[in-house]
Design an enzyme around this catalytic site. Structure first.
Site, PDB file in Angstrom:
ATOM      1  N   ASN A   1      -2.074   0.425   6.754  1.00  0.00           N
ATOM      2  CA  ASN A   1      -1.505  -0.797   7.330  1.00  0.00           C
ATOM      3  C   ASN A   1      -0.664  -1.606   6.344  1.00  0.00           C
ATOM      4  O   ASN A   1      -0.568  -2.824   6.444  1.00  0.00           O
ATOM      5  CB  ASN A   1      -2.611  -1.634   7.987  1.00  0.00           C
ATOM      6  CG  ASN A   1      -3.710  -2.011   7.015  1.00  0.00           C
ATOM      7  OD1 ASN A   1      -3.599  -1.757   5.816  1.00  0.00           O
ATOM      8  ND2 ASN A   1      -4.759  -2.624   7.518  1.00  0.00           N
TER       9      ASN A   1
ATOM     10  N   ARG B   1       2.558  -6.197   9.338  1.00  0.00           N
ATOM     11  CA  ARG B   1       1.847  -5.058   9.942  1.00  0.00           C
ATOM     12  C   ARG B   1       2.440  -4.684  11.308  1.00  0.00           C
ATOM     13  O   ARG B   1       2.505  -3.501  11.645  1.00  0.00           O
ATOM     14  CB  ARG B   1       0.352  -5.367  10.019  1.00  0.00           C
ATOM     15  CG  ARG B   1      -0.300  -5.190   8.631  1.00  0.00           C
ATOM     16  CD  ARG B   1      -1.662  -5.782   8.558  1.00  0.00           C
ATOM     17  NE  ARG B   1      -2.425  -5.316   7.390  1.00  0.00           N
ATOM     18  CZ  ARG B   1      -3.592  -5.836   7.025  1.00  0.00           C
ATOM     19  NH1 ARG B   1      -4.124  -6.827   7.708  1.00  0.00           N
ATOM     20  NH2 ARG B   1      -4.221  -5.362   5.966  1.00  0.00           N
TER      21      ARG B   1
ATOM     22  N   ARG C   1      -2.090 -14.180   4.832  1.00  0.00           N
ATOM     23  CA  ARG C   1      -2.792 -13.473   5.921  1.00  0.00           C
ATOM     24  C   ARG C   1      -1.984 -13.586   7.223  1.00  0.00           C
ATOM     25  O   ARG C   1      -1.951 -12.652   8.023  1.00  0.00           O
ATOM     26  CB  ARG C   1      -4.200 -14.056   6.127  1.00  0.00           C
ATOM     27  CG  ARG C   1      -5.166 -13.887   4.959  1.00  0.00           C
ATOM     28  CD  ARG C   1      -5.618 -12.483   4.680  1.00  0.00           C
ATOM     29  NE  ARG C   1      -6.079 -11.756   5.826  1.00  0.00           N
ATOM     30  CZ  ARG C   1      -6.729 -10.576   5.765  1.00  0.00           C
ATOM     31  NH1 ARG C   1      -6.998 -10.015   4.580  1.00  0.00           N
ATOM     32  NH2 ARG C   1      -7.097  -9.938   6.847  1.00  0.00           N
TER      33      ARG C   1
ATOM     34  N   PHE D   1     -15.212   4.379   7.157  1.00  0.00           N
ATOM     35  CA  PHE D   1     -13.849   4.723   6.736  1.00  0.00           C
ATOM     36  C   PHE D   1     -13.629   4.617   5.233  1.00  0.00           C
ATOM     37  O   PHE D   1     -12.513   4.798   4.748  1.00  0.00           O
ATOM     38  CB  PHE D   1     -12.831   3.843   7.476  1.00  0.00           C
ATOM     39  CG  PHE D   1     -13.064   2.354   7.316  1.00  0.00           C
ATOM     40  CD1 PHE D   1     -12.684   1.673   6.174  1.00  0.00           C
ATOM     41  CD2 PHE D   1     -13.683   1.631   8.327  1.00  0.00           C
ATOM     42  CE1 PHE D   1     -12.904   0.311   6.024  1.00  0.00           C
ATOM     43  CE2 PHE D   1     -13.920   0.258   8.188  1.00  0.00           C
ATOM     44  CZ  PHE D   1     -13.518  -0.388   7.032  1.00  0.00           C
TER      45      PHE D   1
ATOM     46  N   GLU E   1      -9.846 -10.534  -7.501  1.00  0.00           N
ATOM     47  CA  GLU E   1      -8.862  -9.449  -7.352  1.00  0.00           C
ATOM     48  C   GLU E   1      -7.700  -9.619  -8.325  1.00  0.00           C
ATOM     49  O   GLU E   1      -7.227  -8.641  -8.912  1.00  0.00           O
ATOM     50  CB  GLU E   1      -8.376  -9.391  -5.896  1.00  0.00           C
ATOM     51  CG  GLU E   1      -9.472  -8.940  -4.947  1.00  0.00           C
ATOM     52  CD  GLU E   1      -9.135  -9.068  -3.464  1.00  0.00           C
ATOM     53  OE1 GLU E   1      -9.999  -8.726  -2.644  1.00  0.00           O
ATOM     54  OE2 GLU E   1      -8.012  -9.504  -3.124  1.00  0.00           O
TER      55      GLU E   1
ATOM     56  N   THR F   1      -5.375  -6.779  10.971  1.00  0.00           N
ATOM     57  CA  THR F   1      -5.693  -5.510  10.308  1.00  0.00           C
ATOM     58  C   THR F   1      -5.160  -4.313  11.099  1.00  0.00           C
ATOM     59  O   THR F   1      -4.547  -3.404  10.541  1.00  0.00           O
ATOM     60  CB  THR F   1      -7.227  -5.375  10.146  1.00  0.00           C
ATOM     61  OG1 THR F   1      -7.713  -6.548   9.478  1.00  0.00           O
ATOM     62  CG2 THR F   1      -7.597  -4.135   9.354  1.00  0.00           C
TER      63      THR F   1
ATOM     64  N   LYS G   1       0.818  -1.223   0.000  1.00  0.00           N
ATOM     65  CA  LYS G   1       0.000   0.000   0.000  1.00  0.00           C
ATOM     66  C   LYS G   1       0.856   1.281   0.000  1.00  0.00           C
ATOM     67  O   LYS G   1       2.057   1.248   0.269  1.00  0.00           O
ATOM     68  CB  LYS G   1      -0.926  -0.024   1.224  1.00  0.00           C
ATOM     69  CG  LYS G   1      -1.998  -1.125   1.167  1.00  0.00           C
ATOM     70  CD  LYS G   1      -2.950  -1.011   2.358  1.00  0.00           C
ATOM     71  CE  LYS G   1      -4.055  -2.064   2.280  1.00  0.00           C
ATOM     72  NZ  LYS G   1      -4.996  -1.955   3.430  1.00  0.00           N
TER      73      LYS G   1
ATOM     74  N   TYR H   1     -12.328  -1.729  -3.473  1.00  0.00           N
ATOM     75  CA  TYR H   1     -12.763  -1.879  -2.081  1.00  0.00           C
ATOM     76  C   TYR H   1     -14.287  -1.722  -1.943  1.00  0.00           C
ATOM     77  O   TYR H   1     -14.773  -1.406  -0.856  1.00  0.00           O
ATOM     78  CB  TYR H   1     -12.051  -0.861  -1.191  1.00  0.00           C
ATOM     79  CG  TYR H   1     -10.745  -1.365  -0.584  1.00  0.00           C
ATOM     80  CD1 TYR H   1     -10.693  -2.572   0.136  1.00  0.00           C
ATOM     81  CD2 TYR H   1      -9.569  -0.636  -0.684  1.00  0.00           C
ATOM     82  CE1 TYR H   1      -9.511  -3.033   0.716  1.00  0.00           C
ATOM     83  CE2 TYR H   1      -8.375  -1.086  -0.102  1.00  0.00           C
ATOM     84  CZ  TYR H   1      -8.369  -2.284   0.591  1.00  0.00           C
ATOM     85  OH  TYR H   1      -7.195  -2.741   1.179  1.00  0.00           O
TER      86      TYR H   1
ATOM     87  N   HIS I   1      -2.358  -5.325   1.613  1.00  0.00           N
ATOM     88  CA  HIS I   1      -3.658  -5.975   1.429  1.00  0.00           C
ATOM     89  C   HIS I   1      -3.394  -7.422   1.049  1.00  0.00           C
ATOM     90  O   HIS I   1      -2.442  -7.710   0.319  1.00  0.00           O
ATOM     91  CB  HIS I   1      -4.454  -5.311   0.290  1.00  0.00           C
ATOM     92  CG  HIS I   1      -5.590  -6.187  -0.194  1.00  0.00           C
ATOM     93  ND1 HIS I   1      -6.806  -6.227   0.455  1.00  0.00           N
ATOM     94  CD2 HIS I   1      -5.659  -7.096  -1.201  1.00  0.00           C
ATOM     95  CE1 HIS I   1      -7.587  -7.124  -0.162  1.00  0.00           C
ATOM     96  NE2 HIS I   1      -6.917  -7.651  -1.165  1.00  0.00           N
TER      97      HIS I   1
END
Ligand code: DAT
Ligand code: MG
Length: 140
Positions: free
Chosen positions: A114, A104, A87, A59, A128, A93, A11, A51, A117
């Protein structure tokens, strides 16, 4: 256990701080192979489409602004149980809840910014990957 592919994004908060190499090292150390990768700068509309599942969340607007605020690195990661392994390597998150050693925990700035993704299930991974890459770009 099956060889699987998942979709990943490094990100804007992480590309801004030159963390692409360090984050990729975490994926590779975990046995995830980067089979496709490109650096792109999303428009806010493209971030919003990606998203859209979060469109009703408070948010959402901030999230779309953030995702369009600097380049991202879009990736396809391949490995045994790649979706859940990724993950795990990402961590929770909210970086305050992320286990030690996860991406993270080490790099994320906040719950909103964070660093990474990762797809959460086989159907979203397929969707995706197809949103960002053509079949010709996936080099196993
Ligand atoms: P994840 O990215 O771990 O799959 P998610 O799908 O629940 O988490 O949310 C997508 C992104 O939305 C998340 O990476 C950052 C943002 N986000 C989630 N919860 C948030 C919150 N409470 N405040 C601000 N941003 C949030
Ligand atoms: Mg998610």
């Amino acid at each position: 256990m099956a060889l699987e592919r998942t979709f990943s994004i490094i990100k804007p908060d992480a590309t801004r701080r030159n963390l692409t190499g360090k984050i990729n090292a975490k994926f590779e150390e975990a046995g995830l192979r980067i089979v496709a990768q490109k650096r792109i700068h999303l428009t806010k509309a493209q971030a919003g489409e990606f998203y859209k599942v979060h469109a009703a969340r408070p948010f959402y607007d901030e999230l779309c602004e953030f995702m369009a605020s600097a380049p991202i690195v879009a990736q396809v990661l391949e490995g045994e149980d790649a979706i859940s392994k990724n993950r795990e390597v990402m961590g929770a998150t909210n970086p305050a809840d992320a286990a030690e050693g996860t991406i993270r925990a080490e790099f994320a700035e906040s719950v909103g910014e964070n660093s990474v993704h990762g797809s959460d299930a086989p159907d979203t991974a397929a969707e995706e990957i197809a949103y960002f890459f053509s079949g010709l770009e996936l080099v196993g």
